[in-house]
Design a protein around this motif. Structure first.
Motif, PDB file in Angstrom:
ATOM      1  N   MET A   1      36.418   1.633  32.417  1.00  0.00           N
ATOM      2  CA  MET A   1      37.259   2.834  32.396  1.00  0.00           C
ATOM      3  C   MET A   1      36.695   3.832  31.398  1.00  0.00           C
ATOM      4  SD  MET A   1      41.345   3.094  31.743  1.00  0.00           S
ATOM      5  CE  MET A   1      41.599   2.328  33.315  1.00  0.00           C
ATOM      6  N   LYS A   2      36.600   5.056  31.801  1.00  0.00           N
ATOM      7  CA  LYS A   2      36.037   6.083  30.934  1.00  0.00           C
ATOM      8  C   LYS A   2      37.056   6.514  29.889  1.00  0.00           C
ATOM      9  CE  LYS A   2      33.479   7.933  34.857  1.00  0.00           C
ATOM     10  NZ  LYS A   2      33.345   9.092  35.755  1.00  0.00           N
ATOM     11  N   PRO A   3      36.648   6.687  28.618  1.00  0.00           N
ATOM     12  CA  PRO A   3      37.567   7.207  27.616  1.00  0.00           C
ATOM     13  C   PRO A   3      37.890   8.664  27.874  1.00  0.00           C
ATOM     14  CG  PRO A   3      35.359   7.027  26.704  1.00  0.00           C
ATOM     15  CD  PRO A   3      35.309   6.412  28.074  1.00  0.00           C
ATOM     16  N   LEU A   4      39.039   9.073  27.397  1.00  0.00           N
ATOM     17  CA  LEU A   4      39.475  10.455  27.552  1.00  0.00           C
ATOM     18  C   LEU A   4      38.527  11.400  26.838  1.00  0.00           C
ATOM     19  CD1 LEU A   4      41.785  12.426  28.378  1.00  0.00           C
ATOM     20  CD2 LEU A   4      42.801  11.953  26.164  1.00  0.00           C
ATOM     21  N   SER A   5      38.161  12.479  27.491  1.00  0.00           N
ATOM     22  CA  SER A   5      37.325  13.499  26.872  1.00  0.00           C
ATOM     23  C   SER A   5      38.208  14.602  26.332  1.00  0.00           C
ATOM     24  CB  SER A   5      36.352  14.085  27.903  1.00  0.00           C
ATOM     25  OG  SER A   5      35.481  13.098  28.365  1.00  0.00           O
ATOM     26  N   PRO A   6      38.260  14.815  25.016  1.00  0.00           N
ATOM     27  CA  PRO A   6      39.133  15.831  24.446  1.00  0.00           C
ATOM     28  C   PRO A   6      38.668  17.230  24.801  1.00  0.00           C
ATOM     29  CG  PRO A   6      37.671  14.968  22.764  1.00  0.00           C
ATOM     30  CD  PRO A   6      37.415  14.157  24.005  1.00  0.00           C
ATOM     31  N   SER A   7      39.599  18.154  24.778  1.00  0.00           N
ATOM     32  CA  SER A   7      39.265  19.538  25.112  1.00  0.00           C
ATOM     33  C   SER A   7      38.391  20.184  24.049  1.00  0.00           C
ATOM     34  CB  SER A   7      40.554  20.343  25.301  1.00  0.00           C
ATOM     35  OG  SER A   7      41.348  20.276  24.135  1.00  0.00           O
ATOM     36  N   ASP A  77      41.033  10.874  15.614  1.00  0.00           N
ATOM     37  CA  ASP A  77      39.756  11.499  15.944  1.00  0.00           C
ATOM     38  C   ASP A  77      39.531  12.764  15.127  1.00  0.00           C
ATOM     39  OD1 ASP A  77      37.324  11.491  17.289  1.00  0.00           O
ATOM     40  OD2 ASP A  77      38.077  12.741  18.921  1.00  0.00           O
ATOM     41  N   GLY A  78      39.987  12.730  13.875  1.00  0.00           N
ATOM     42  CA  GLY A  78      39.782  13.851  12.968  1.00  0.00           C
ATOM     43  C   GLY A  78      40.850  14.918  13.008  1.00  0.00           C
ATOM     44  N   ARG A  79      41.837  14.809  13.908  1.00  0.00           N
ATOM     45  CA  ARG A  79      42.875  15.828  14.039  1.00  0.00           C
ATOM     46  C   ARG A  79      44.194  15.321  13.472  1.00  0.00           C
ATOM     47  NH1 ARG A  79      40.251  15.503  18.900  1.00  0.00           N
ATOM     48  NH2 ARG A  79      39.136  17.356  19.628  1.00  0.00           N
ATOM     49  N   GLU A  80      44.909  16.184  12.780  1.00  0.00           N
ATOM     50  CA  GLU A  80      46.231  15.832  12.269  1.00  0.00           C
ATOM     51  C   GLU A  80      47.245  15.829  13.414  1.00  0.00           C
ATOM     52  OE1 GLU A  80      48.998  14.374  10.358  1.00  0.00           O
ATOM     53  OE2 GLU A  80      47.290  14.894   9.050  1.00  0.00           O
ATOM     54  N   LEU A  81      48.022  14.743  13.506  1.00  0.00           N
ATOM     55  CA  LEU A  81      48.997  14.611  14.584  1.00  0.00           C
ATOM     56  C   LEU A  81      50.430  14.868  14.146  1.00  0.00           C
ATOM     57  CD1 LEU A  81      47.818  11.433  16.540  1.00  0.00           C
ATOM     58  CD2 LEU A  81      47.210  13.831  16.930  1.00  0.00           C
ATOM     59  N   LEU A  82      50.725  14.732  12.868  1.00  0.00           N
ATOM     60  CA  LEU A  82      52.106  14.902  12.422  1.00  0.00           C
ATOM     61  C   LEU A  82      52.596  16.307  12.761  1.00  0.00           C
ATOM     62  CD1 LEU A  82      52.571  13.077   9.006  1.00  0.00           C
ATOM     63  CD2 LEU A  82      52.932  12.257  11.332  1.00  0.00           C
ATOM     64  N   GLY A  83      53.794  16.357  13.317  1.00  0.00           N
ATOM     65  CA  GLY A  83      54.377  17.623  13.729  1.00  0.00           C
ATOM     66  C   GLY A  83      54.209  17.917  15.202  1.00  0.00           C
ATOM     67  N   LEU A  84      53.302  17.188  15.875  1.00  0.00           N
ATOM     68  CA  LEU A  84      53.110  17.392  17.303  1.00  0.00           C
ATOM     69  C   LEU A  84      54.154  16.602  18.098  1.00  0.00           C
ATOM     70  CD1 LEU A  84      49.220  17.130  17.734  1.00  0.00           C
ATOM     71  CD2 LEU A  84      50.617  19.202  17.530  1.00  0.00           C
ATOM     72  N   ALA A  91      48.368  13.602  25.091  1.00  0.00           N
ATOM     73  CA  ALA A  91      47.271  14.364  25.692  1.00  0.00           C
ATOM     74  C   ALA A  91      45.997  14.306  24.848  1.00  0.00           C
ATOM     75  CB  ALA A  91      47.700  15.816  25.896  1.00  0.00           C
ATOM     76  N   GLN A  92      46.123  13.961  23.564  1.00  0.00           N
ATOM     77  CA  GLN A  92      44.944  13.825  22.712  1.00  0.00           C
ATOM     78  C   GLN A  92      44.175  12.543  23.012  1.00  0.00           C
ATOM     79  OE1 GLN A  92      43.782  16.033  20.387  1.00  0.00           O
ATOM     80  NE2 GLN A  92      45.382  17.444  21.027  1.00  0.00           N
ATOM     81  N   GLY A  93      44.839  11.593  23.729  1.00  0.00           N
ATOM     82  CA  GLY A  93      44.159  10.345  24.065  1.00  0.00           C
ATOM     83  C   GLY A  93      44.809   9.112  23.493  1.00  0.00           C
ATOM     84  N   MET A  94      46.117   9.176  23.219  1.00  0.00           N
ATOM     85  CA  MET A  94      46.852   8.030  22.704  1.00  0.00           C
ATOM     86  C   MET A  94      47.938   7.653  23.712  1.00  0.00           C
ATOM     87  SD  MET A  94      49.015   7.615  19.118  1.00  0.00           S
ATOM     88  CE  MET A  94      47.652   8.173  18.099  1.00  0.00           C
ATOM     89  N   ALA A  95      47.962   6.393  24.125  1.00  0.00           N
ATOM     90  CA  ALA A  95      48.960   5.913  25.075  1.00  0.00           C
ATOM     91  C   ALA A  95      49.637   4.686  24.493  1.00  0.00           C
ATOM     92  CB  ALA A  95      48.319   5.583  26.419  1.00  0.00           C
ATOM     93  N   ARG A  96      50.849   4.379  24.984  1.00  0.00           N
ATOM     94  CA  ARG A  96      51.560   3.223  24.457  1.00  0.00           C
ATOM     95  C   ARG A  96      52.411   2.567  25.528  1.00  0.00           C
ATOM     96  NH1 ARG A  96      56.617   4.176  20.535  1.00  0.00           N
ATOM     97  NH2 ARG A  96      56.792   1.957  20.998  1.00  0.00           N
ATOM     98  N   LEU A 186      42.958   5.337  22.533  1.00  0.00           N
ATOM     99  CA  LEU A 186      43.702   4.386  21.721  1.00  0.00           C
ATOM    100  C   LEU A 186      44.932   3.948  22.497  1.00  0.00           C
ATOM    101  CD1 LEU A 186      44.194   2.920  19.007  1.00  0.00           C
ATOM    102  CD2 LEU A 186      45.454   4.954  18.250  1.00  0.00           C
ATOM    103  N   LEU A 187      45.084   2.637  22.691  1.00  0.00           N
ATOM    104  CA  LEU A 187      46.223   2.072  23.407  1.00  0.00           C
ATOM    105  C   LEU A 187      47.089   1.304  22.426  1.00  0.00           C
ATOM    106  CD1 LEU A 187      47.717   1.365  26.053  1.00  0.00           C
ATOM    107  CD2 LEU A 187      46.193  -0.616  26.260  1.00  0.00           C
ATOM    108  N   LEU A 188      48.368   1.684  22.327  1.00  0.00           N
ATOM    109  CA  LEU A 188      49.325   1.011  21.466  1.00  0.00           C
ATOM    110  C   LEU A 188      50.169   0.072  22.319  1.00  0.00           C
ATOM    111  CD1 LEU A 188      48.502   3.666  19.945  1.00  0.00           C
ATOM    112  CD2 LEU A 188      50.757   3.615  18.876  1.00  0.00           C
ATOM    113  N   LEU A 189      50.115  -1.215  22.017  1.00  0.00           N
ATOM    114  CA  LEU A 189      50.854  -2.226  22.754  1.00  0.00           C
ATOM    115  C   LEU A 189      51.962  -2.776  21.858  1.00  0.00           C
ATOM    116  CD1 LEU A 189      47.895  -4.211  24.392  1.00  0.00           C
ATOM    117  CD2 LEU A 189      49.326  -2.436  25.449  1.00  0.00           C
ATOM    118  N   ASP A 190      53.213  -2.562  22.252  1.00  0.00           N
ATOM    119  CA  ASP A 190      54.365  -2.978  21.458  1.00  0.00           C
ATOM    120  C   ASP A 190      54.970  -4.244  22.059  1.00  0.00           C
ATOM    121  OD1 ASP A 190      56.429  -3.130  19.678  1.00  0.00           O
ATOM    122  OD2 ASP A 190      57.290  -1.170  20.133  1.00  0.00           O
ATOM    123  N   GLU A 191      54.701  -5.379  21.429  1.00  0.00           N
ATOM    124  CA  GLU A 191      55.215  -6.690  21.849  1.00  0.00           C
ATOM    125  C   GLU A 191      54.897  -6.996  23.318  1.00  0.00           C
ATOM    126  OE1 GLU A 191      56.506  -8.800  19.820  1.00  0.00           O
ATOM    127  OE2 GLU A 191      57.462  -7.751  18.171  1.00  0.00           O
TER     128      GLU A 191
END
Length: 271
Positions: A1-7, A77-84, A91-96, A186-191
């Motif tokens: 599977m190809k990783p997400l390419s950021p804009s 990936d170098g970008r601040e996420l807090l507040g988003l 959309a930045q490439g994080m799934a859970r 980045l894939l977040l797996l919760d239990e």
């Protein structure tokens, strides 16, 4: 599977995909996260463990934008996420995935997974309503991503079955496939092992290893210690919202503080 390419990529790729510094989250005066800091390098399986109430799911919710911490920094990936908001973070490439199933039980497995793909859709409402050629091309691409995710999760032969008709262990895989269909880095797996029997847990271990082999970094919250110790590269141990320890599985099993607070006497694990 190809990783997400950021804009827009950062000027120089960071050596850590995720950097969390001094994260604080409180509820009614109770500190759920107390200055949590850690880093996750690309292509690792990084587990977060700890007793119930230690702050593990709160951490996930803060990383994904469901909670807004009172202090700290989350850089992906170098970008601040807090507040988003959550959809911008996704959309930045994080799934859970979530502890409790979040499926559309009357829809097919493929339709459930494609629902995750639409996060990547670019077509506007008017173009979609008019079924313009670019919309049809995009739908073909989304369907291809969904089928890739189903293949990775060993669900290709179940694609046309109603999700609600599957055994519980396969329903959990559908959730993972739907998250993977967004093409995350980045894939977040919760239990993910909650409610699974031993055979299903072994299959889950192999799936998580395949996900990492596909180029996706995994952040795992899990109580199933044989699974955690056999699949993880590094572990973070939380206790009452604070970091108790961080290290390799061998280092964590040998840490007397972790044994006393969480692992108890059984510190040898094999799957």
């Amino acid at each position: 599977m190809k990783p997400l390419s950021p804009s827009s990529a950062p000027a120089s790729p960071p050596d850590k995909l995720l950097r969390v510094d001094g994260l604080e989250q409180s509820f009614g005066g109770v500190m759920a996260l107390a200055g949590v800091s850690f880093q996750v390098a690309p292509s690792l399986i990084y587990a977060v463990i700890g007793p119930n109430g230690a702050g593990k799911t709160t951490l996930f919710n803060a990383l994904c934008g469901f909670y807004q911490p009172s202090a700290g920094s989350v850089r992906f990936d170098g970008r601040e996420l807090l507040g988003l908001p959550p959809h911008r973070i996704a959309a930045q490439g994080m799934a859970r995935t979530f502890q409790n199933l979040q499926l559309f039980f009357n829809m097919t497995v493929l339709e459930n997974v494609m629902a995750g793909c639409y996060l990547r859709a670019r077509s506007g409402l008017l173009a979609t309503a008019l079924r313009l050629p670019e919309v049809r091309r995009e739908e073909r691409q989304l369907r291809e991503w969904a089928r890739e995710a189903l293949e990775l999760c060993d669900l290709a032969d179940r694609s046309e079955q109603p999700a609600g008709a599957l055994p519980y262990g396969l329903m959990k895989r559908v959730e993972i496939a739907r998250a993977l269909a967004t093409q995350p880095r980045l894939l977040l797996l919760d239990e993910p092992a909650a409610g699974l029997n031993d055979t299903e847990s072994l299959a889950l271990r192999d799936l998580i290893a395949r996900v990492r082999a596909s180029g996706v970094t995994v952040l795992l919250v899990e109580h199933h210690m044989p699974l955690v110790m056999s699949v993880s590269d590094r572990l973070l141990v939380l206790d009452y919202g604070s970091v108790l320890a961080e290290g390799t599985p061998a280092e964590i099993q040998a840490d007397h503080r972790v044994v006393a607070a969480y692992l108890g006497g059984a510190v040898q694990y094999a799957v």
